[in-house]
Design a protein around this motif. Structure first.
Motif, PDB file in Angstrom:
ATOM      1  N   ALA A  32       0.849  -1.180   0.000  1.00 19.23           N
ATOM      2  CA  ALA A  32       0.000   0.000   0.000  1.00 19.23           C
ATOM      3  C   ALA A  32       0.887   1.234   0.000  1.00 19.23           C
ATOM      4  CB  ALA A  32      -0.907   0.007   1.218  1.00 19.23           C
ATOM      5  N   GLY A  33       0.406   2.295  -0.598  1.00 19.56           N
ATOM      6  CA  GLY A  33       1.195   3.515  -0.657  1.00 19.56           C
ATOM      7  C   GLY A  33       1.413   3.923  -2.091  1.00 19.56           C
ATOM      8  N   PRO A  34       2.197   4.957  -2.280  1.00 17.02           N
ATOM      9  CA  PRO A  34       2.430   5.471  -3.628  1.00 17.02           C
ATOM     10  C   PRO A  34       3.072   4.431  -4.538  1.00 17.02           C
ATOM     11  CG  PRO A  34       3.227   7.018  -1.968  1.00 17.02           C
ATOM     12  CD  PRO A  34       2.876   5.741  -1.264  1.00 17.02           C
ATOM     13  N   CYS A  35       2.810   4.569  -5.793  1.00 19.13           N
ATOM     14  CA  CYS A  35       3.410   3.681  -6.778  1.00 19.13           C
ATOM     15  C   CYS A  35       4.927   3.727  -6.685  1.00 19.13           C
ATOM     16  CB  CYS A  35       2.965   4.113  -8.181  1.00 19.13           C
ATOM     17  SG  CYS A  35       3.781   3.214  -9.504  1.00 19.13           S
ATOM     18  N   GLY A  36       5.549   2.555  -6.605  1.00 17.54           N
ATOM     19  CA  GLY A  36       6.988   2.498  -6.426  1.00 17.54           C
ATOM     20  C   GLY A  36       7.784   2.975  -7.615  1.00 17.54           C
ATOM     21  N   SER A  37       7.176   2.939  -8.804  1.00 13.19           N
ATOM     22  CA  SER A  37       7.952   3.289  -9.987  1.00 13.19           C
ATOM     23  C   SER A  37       7.798   4.738 -10.400  1.00 13.19           C
ATOM     24  CB  SER A  37       7.589   2.360 -11.147  1.00 13.19           C
ATOM     25  OG  SER A  37       6.214   2.469 -11.434  1.00 13.19           O
ATOM     26  N   CYS A  38       6.662   5.353 -10.091  1.00 17.20           N
ATOM     27  CA  CYS A  38       6.476   6.735 -10.526  1.00 17.20           C
ATOM     28  C   CYS A  38       5.973   7.652  -9.427  1.00 17.20           C
ATOM     29  CB  CYS A  38       5.521   6.792 -11.721  1.00 17.20           C
ATOM     30  SG  CYS A  38       3.781   6.613 -11.259  1.00 17.20           S
ATOM     31  N   GLY A  39       5.614   7.087  -8.246  1.00 16.44           N
ATOM     32  CA  GLY A  39       5.159   7.923  -7.157  1.00 16.44           C
ATOM     33  C   GLY A  39       3.696   8.320  -7.245  1.00 16.44           C
ATOM     34  N   HIS A  40       2.950   7.712  -8.162  1.00 14.54           N
ATOM     35  CA  HIS A  40       1.523   8.005  -8.277  1.00 14.54           C
ATOM     36  C   HIS A  40       0.833   7.717  -6.941  1.00 14.54           C
ATOM     37  CE1 HIS A  40      -2.631   7.876  -9.578  1.00 14.54           C
ATOM     38  NE2 HIS A  40      -2.274   8.295 -10.779  1.00 14.54           N
ATOM     39  N   PRO A  41       0.089   8.679  -6.410  1.00  8.78           N
ATOM     40  CA  PRO A  41      -0.533   8.510  -5.082  1.00  8.78           C
ATOM     41  C   PRO A  41      -1.637   7.455  -5.048  1.00  8.78           C
ATOM     42  CG  PRO A  41      -1.279  10.547  -6.091  1.00  8.78           C
ATOM     43  CD  PRO A  41      -0.190   9.992  -6.983  1.00  8.78           C
ATOM     44  N   GLY A  42      -2.098   7.010  -6.176  1.00  8.12           N
ATOM     45  CA  GLY A  42      -3.181   6.030  -6.214  1.00  8.12           C
ATOM     46  C   GLY A  42      -2.750   4.642  -5.837  1.00  8.12           C
ATOM     47  N   GLY A  43      -1.449   4.415  -5.738  1.00  9.90           N
ATOM     48  CA  GLY A  43      -0.957   3.107  -5.331  1.00  9.90           C
ATOM     49  C   GLY A  43      -0.221   2.419  -6.453  1.00  9.90           C
ATOM     50  N   PRO A  44       0.417   1.292  -6.108  1.00  8.83           N
ATOM     51  CA  PRO A  44       1.198   0.531  -7.098  1.00  8.83           C
ATOM     52  C   PRO A  44       0.335   0.128  -8.283  1.00  8.83           C
ATOM     53  CG  PRO A  44       1.627  -0.270  -4.871  1.00  8.83           C
ATOM     54  CD  PRO A  44       0.482   0.703  -4.787  1.00  8.83           C
ATOM     55  N   GLY A  45       0.808   0.383  -9.463  1.00  2.69           N
ATOM     56  CA  GLY A  45       0.092  -0.036 -10.655  1.00  2.69           C
ATOM     57  C   GLY A  45      -0.893   0.979 -11.175  1.00  2.69           C
ATOM     58  N   SER A  46      -1.187   2.017 -10.397  1.00  2.00           N
ATOM     59  CA  SER A  46      -2.184   2.992 -10.832  1.00  2.00           C
ATOM     60  C   SER A  46      -1.769   3.688 -12.129  1.00  2.00           C
ATOM     61  CB  SER A  46      -2.389   4.057  -9.750  1.00  2.00           C
ATOM     62  OG  SER A  46      -2.980   3.496  -8.609  1.00  2.00           O
ATOM     63  N   CYS A  47      -0.488   3.946 -12.234  1.00  2.57           N
ATOM     64  CA  CYS A  47      -0.005   4.654 -13.403  1.00  2.57           C
ATOM     65  C   CYS A  47      -0.107   3.784 -14.660  1.00  2.57           C
ATOM     66  CB  CYS A  47       1.439   5.097 -13.201  1.00  2.57           C
ATOM     67  SG  CYS A  47       2.535   3.760 -12.693  1.00  2.57           S
ATOM     68  N   ALA A  48      -0.185   2.457 -14.475  1.00  3.31           N
ATOM     69  CA  ALA A  48      -0.237   1.548 -15.612  1.00  3.31           C
ATOM     70  C   ALA A  48      -1.669   1.232 -16.020  1.00  3.31           C
ATOM     71  CB  ALA A  48       0.505   0.262 -15.285  1.00  3.31           C
ATOM     72  N   MET A  49      -2.626   1.709 -15.260  1.00  4.25           N
ATOM     73  CA  MET A  49      -4.026   1.391 -15.530  1.00  4.25           C
ATOM     74  C   MET A  49      -4.633   2.309 -16.585  1.00  4.25           C
ATOM     75  SD  MET A  49      -4.869  -1.097 -13.456  1.00  4.25           S
ATOM     76  CE  MET A  49      -5.237  -1.647 -11.811  1.00  4.25           C
ATOM     77  N   ASN A  50      -3.956   3.391 -16.896  1.00  4.31           N
ATOM     78  CA  ASN A  50      -4.520   4.372 -17.816  1.00  4.31           C
ATOM     79  C   ASN A  50      -4.477   3.898 -19.265  1.00  4.31           C
ATOM     80  OD1 ASN A  50      -5.009   6.171 -15.703  1.00  4.31           O
ATOM     81  ND2 ASN A  50      -2.884   6.881 -15.780  1.00  4.31           N
TER      82      ASN A  50
END
Ligand SMILES: [Zn+2]
Length: 74
Positions: free
Chosen positions: A56-74
């Motif tokens: 839980a927490g910000p995405c480890g690869s980009c810091g997206h506040p939605g959590g791990p993987g959030s940045c890849a969901m778009n």
């Protein structure tokens, strides 16, 4: 019903298959049942602790506040 990925130990063929409980899948190429089960894309969360450093927490690869993987969901 989950889809699993398998790699055949006999011929190296890789495939995905639906697995019904109680049945043993076999290689569609050589029909060997010597299969290495790989992780399903639907069942990876929480199963590999060392590959997922934060649950839980910000995405480890980009810091997206939605959590791990959030940045890849778009
Ligand atoms: Zn095979």
């Amino acid at each position: 019903m989950p889809i699993y990925e398998y790699a055949c130990n006999a011929c190296g063929h890789q495939f995905e298959t639906l697995v019904r409980s109680g049945s043993v899948p076999d290689c569609p190429s050589c029909h060997s049942t010597e299969l290495a089960k790989r992780l399903s894309v639907f069942a990876t969360a929480g199963s590999t602790a060392d590959a997922a450093p934060v649950a839980a927490g910000p995405c480890g690869s980009c810091g997206h506040p939605g959590g791990p993987g959030s940045c890849a969901m778009n």
